[in-house]
Design a protein around this motif. Structure first.
Motif, mmCIF file in Angstrom:
data_model
loop_
_atom_site.group_PDB
_atom_site.id
_atom_site.type_symbol
_atom_site.label_atom_id
_atom_site.label_comp_id
_atom_site.label_asym_id
_atom_site.label_seq_id
_atom_site.Cartn_x
_atom_site.Cartn_y
_atom_site.Cartn_z
ATOM 1 N N ARG A 1 0.822 -1.219 0.000
ATOM 2 C CA ARG A 1 0.000 0.000 0.000
ATOM 3 C C ARG A 1 0.852 1.264 0.000
ATOM 4 N NH1 ARG A 1 -3.631 0.404 5.187
ATOM 5 N NH2 ARG A 1 -4.451 -1.479 4.230
ATOM 6 N N TYR A 2 2.145 1.139 0.283
ATOM 7 C CA TYR A 2 3.047 2.282 0.231
ATOM 8 C C TYR A 2 3.971 2.228 -0.979
ATOM 9 C CZ TYR A 2 1.427 3.170 4.943
ATOM 10 O OH TYR A 2 0.646 3.435 6.031
ATOM 11 N N GLY A 3 3.621 1.416 -1.957
ATOM 12 C CA GLY A 3 4.374 1.388 -3.203
ATOM 13 C C GLY A 3 5.559 0.457 -3.206
ATOM 14 N N ASN A 4 5.767 -0.322 -2.157
ATOM 15 C CA ASN A 4 6.878 -1.265 -2.131
ATOM 16 C C ASN A 4 6.563 -2.484 -2.990
ATOM 17 O OD1 ASN A 4 8.456 0.220 -0.105
ATOM 18 N ND2 ASN A 4 6.793 -0.339 1.269
ATOM 19 N N ARG A 5 7.604 -3.153 -3.428
ATOM 20 C CA ARG A 5 7.457 -4.328 -4.284
ATOM 21 C C ARG A 5 7.625 -5.594 -3.465
ATOM 22 N NH1 ARG A 5 11.404 -4.915 -8.056
ATOM 23 N NH2 ARG A 5 12.853 -3.735 -6.766
ATOM 24 N N VAL A 6 6.805 -6.605 -3.750
ATOM 25 C CA VAL A 6 6.887 -7.887 -3.060
ATOM 26 C C VAL A 6 6.955 -9.000 -4.093
ATOM 27 C CG1 VAL A 6 5.649 -7.095 -1.001
ATOM 28 C CG2 VAL A 6 4.368 -8.100 -2.890
ATOM 29 N N GLY A 7 7.738 -10.022 -3.772
ATOM 30 C CA GLY A 7 7.842 -11.216 -4.598
ATOM 31 C C GLY A 7 7.903 -12.437 -3.705
ATOM 32 N N ALA A 8 7.915 -13.599 -4.299
ATOM 33 C CA ALA A 8 7.890 -14.828 -3.512
ATOM 34 C C ALA A 8 8.634 -15.933 -4.235
ATOM 35 C CB ALA A 8 6.454 -15.271 -3.223
ATOM 36 N N VAL A 9 9.234 -16.810 -3.428
ATOM 37 C CA VAL A 9 9.812 -18.056 -3.909
ATOM 38 C C VAL A 9 9.038 -19.174 -3.217
ATOM 39 C CG1 VAL A 9 11.878 -19.460 -4.146
ATOM 40 C CG2 VAL A 9 12.066 -16.972 -4.172
ATOM 41 N N LEU A 10 8.356 -20.006 -3.997
ATOM 42 C CA LEU A 10 7.447 -21.018 -3.472
ATOM 43 C C LEU A 10 8.087 -22.394 -3.599
ATOM 44 C CD1 LEU A 10 4.260 -19.662 -5.286
ATOM 45 C CD2 LEU A 10 5.104 -19.025 -3.025
ATOM 46 N N TYR A 11 8.179 -23.087 -2.462
ATOM 47 C CA TYR A 11 8.862 -24.383 -2.423
ATOM 48 C C TYR A 11 7.917 -25.431 -1.864
ATOM 49 C CZ TYR A 11 12.136 -27.995 -0.820
ATOM 50 O OH TYR A 11 12.768 -29.178 -0.591
ATOM 51 N N GLY A 12 7.630 -26.461 -2.680
ATOM 52 C CA GLY A 12 6.709 -27.501 -2.254
ATOM 53 C C GLY A 12 7.356 -28.715 -1.634
ATOM 54 N N GLY A 13 8.679 -28.829 -1.719
ATOM 55 C CA GLY A 13 9.374 -29.936 -1.079
ATOM 56 C C GLY A 13 9.763 -31.061 -2.010
ATOM 57 N N ALA A 14 9.449 -30.982 -3.290
ATOM 58 C CA ALA A 14 9.784 -32.055 -4.229
ATOM 59 C C ALA A 14 11.250 -31.958 -4.643
ATOM 60 C CB ALA A 14 8.887 -31.986 -5.459
ATOM 61 N N LYS A 15 11.943 -33.104 -4.659
ATOM 62 C CA LYS A 15 13.354 -33.107 -5.028
ATOM 63 C C LYS A 15 13.549 -32.837 -6.510
ATOM 64 C CE LYS A 15 14.722 -36.410 -1.438
ATOM 65 N NZ LYS A 15 15.348 -37.743 -1.167
ATOM 66 N N ASP A 16 12.616 -33.323 -7.333
ATOM 67 C CA ASP A 16 12.768 -33.218 -8.782
ATOM 68 C C ASP A 16 12.068 -31.999 -9.358
ATOM 69 O OD1 ASP A 16 10.281 -34.124 -8.135
ATOM 70 O OD2 ASP A 16 10.140 -35.599 -9.764
ATOM 71 N N MET A 17 11.632 -31.094 -8.516
ATOM 72 C CA MET A 17 10.923 -29.908 -9.001
ATOM 73 C C MET A 17 11.505 -28.673 -8.326
ATOM 74 S SD MET A 17 6.825 -29.087 -8.956
ATOM 75 C CE MET A 17 6.511 -30.629 -9.828
ATOM 76 N N ALA A 18 11.968 -27.730 -9.132
ATOM 77 C CA ALA A 18 12.563 -26.513 -8.590
ATOM 78 C C ALA A 18 11.491 -25.604 -7.999
ATOM 79 C CB ALA A 18 13.332 -25.775 -9.682
ATOM 80 N N ALA A 19 11.916 -24.751 -7.103
ATOM 81 C CA ALA A 19 10.997 -23.786 -6.510
ATOM 82 C C ALA A 19 10.521 -22.804 -7.576
ATOM 83 C CB ALA A 19 11.685 -23.036 -5.367
ATOM 84 N N SER A 20 9.255 -22.432 -7.513
ATOM 85 C CA SER A 20 8.705 -21.472 -8.468
ATOM 86 C C SER A 20 8.859 -20.063 -7.917
ATOM 87 C CB SER A 20 7.229 -21.775 -8.737
ATOM 88 O OG SER A 20 6.468 -21.692 -7.547
ATOM 89 N N VAL A 21 8.979 -19.108 -8.822
ATOM 90 C CA VAL A 21 9.281 -17.731 -8.451
ATOM 91 C C VAL A 21 8.166 -16.813 -8.935
ATOM 92 C CG1 VAL A 21 10.908 -15.815 -8.705
ATOM 93 C CG2 VAL A 21 11.761 -18.168 -8.540
ATOM 94 N N VAL A 22 7.698 -15.937 -8.052
ATOM 95 C CA VAL A 22 6.787 -14.848 -8.407
ATOM 96 C C VAL A 22 7.603 -13.567 -8.367
ATOM 97 C CG1 VAL A 22 4.671 -13.617 -7.832
ATOM 98 C CG2 VAL A 22 4.834 -16.073 -7.399
#
Length: 345
Positions: free
Chosen positions: A148-169
């Motif tokens: 709400r003050y104009g700052n930027r937010v992102g995320a790194v989402l990790y599901g725990g799978a060994k064969d799947m990389a974390a997804s990035v927002v």
């Protein structure tokens, strides 16, 4: 969330964990994609119950707990113990034979990344609030306060799978981007079975967060060993806050008689007798040893830890965190001023 907390407290902390959350979502994996209308409803609920109380405490118009990181040189001053050695100006230090550090003009904009552990163990909850519910509410509240003050937010989402990389927002500003982040978070399933490797999440964040930022590592820190070194490397460049999700049943077992316990990540099952006092004592001792190991890991990485319990109110926990952080900043400022006066004398 608070309605669920009040209903859950009537059951008491000794109640056995059920297999579903209050909204009917299964304990294993992530809930299905909730849709834009339900995401908006979540935002409105948290805005009225938590954000309005915290607004101006975690993030104000002119002063904030999380400072921006500017690149424009503002001034030089003599080095004082506790200053970041990376800010030493070696050219000036060589000429004057006295260490000097650079002071930068701080930006008002803060870039924030949420490193979210969405593995199977985060789906656990002994009451009607699971750790995953706590994770989503915390992320929503902090992101609302910052965007709400104009700052930027992102995320790194990790599901725990060994064969799947974390997804990035990617980190962006605006309410529409916040809705997209929350939708991606709800749509990320927990790997089943799969061991959590928190180090993979932290290493992915190191590659993604190029610019110096504020990082919230939201996890229960039930993971394979080796993540402490990666956390320390992140803390060298960024301002890192470890947000630990806990449930009282993970610390002490009640007397429930003969029960079947299942590992939320590997799927392994074990038949135990919780009526045995010796077994409950060994369980509590193992939990305490793990607590000591986590405290040592956070201390060595120089990372502050915010603990959120499924049996505690989120707004009160954040208020206590804000007060503690302001006291630390005040003490650091007084210490720096005292060191400056001693140096001038």
């Amino acid at each position: 969330m608070f309605g669920r907390l009040r209903a859950r407290r009537r059951r008491g902390p000794d109640a056995a964990p059920d297999g579903a959350s209050a909204d009917g979502a299964p304990a294993e994996g992530a809930p299905a994609r909730i849709g834009a209308s339900q995401t908006e409803a979540l935002l409105r609920r948290l805005e009225w119950t938590v954000v309005r109380r915290l607004d101006g405490l975690l993030q104000g118009d002119y002063r904030t707990l999380f400072r921006g990181f500017g690149l424009d040189l503002a001034d030089l001053r003599e080095y004082h113990p506790g200053d970041d050695v990376r800010h030493i100006d070696w050219n000036v230090t060589a000429r004057l034979q006295t260490p000097y550090v650079r002071k930068f003009q701080e930006d008002r904009e803060v870039c924030v990344w949420f490193l979210l552990d969405l593995s199977g163990s985060v789906g656990f909850g002994s009451g009607e609030v699971r750790k995953r519910d706590l994770l989503s509410d915390f992320t929503t509240v902090i992101a609302l306060l910052l965007t709400r003050y104009g700052n930027r937010v992102g995320a790194v989402l990790y599901g725990g799978a060994k064969d799947m990389a974390a997804s990035v927002v990617p980190a962006r500003a605006g309410r529409r981007h916040l809705l997209h982040l929350l939708d991606r978070m709800y749509a990320t399933p927990a790997a089943s079975p799969g061991d959590t490797r928190l180090r993979d999440l932290l290493e992915c964040a190191r590659a993604v967060a190029k610019r110096r930022s504020v990082l919230f590592v939201v996890s229960d820190f039930i993971s394979a060993p080796g993540w402490q070194a990666s956390l320390a490397m992140l803390a060298r460049r960024h301002e890192v806050v470890a947000v630990r999700l806990v449930d009282p049943l993970e610390m002490a077992l009640p007397d429930l008689g003969l029960v079947v316990m299942q590992d939320a990540e590997t799927g392994e099952q074990m038949f135990v007798d919780t009526h045995d006092p010796a077994f409950r004592k060994r369980f509590a001792a193992a939990a305490e040893a793990r607590e000591a190991e986590l405290r040592q890991g956070f201390a060595l990485a120089a990372v502050e830890c915010l603990t959120l319990s499924t049996y505690a109110r989120l707004d009160l926990a954040l208020l206590q965190f804000a007060c503690r952080r302001r006291r630390q900043q005040g003490a650091a400022k007084v210490a720096a001023e005292g060191a400056a006066k001693e140096g001038a004398a």
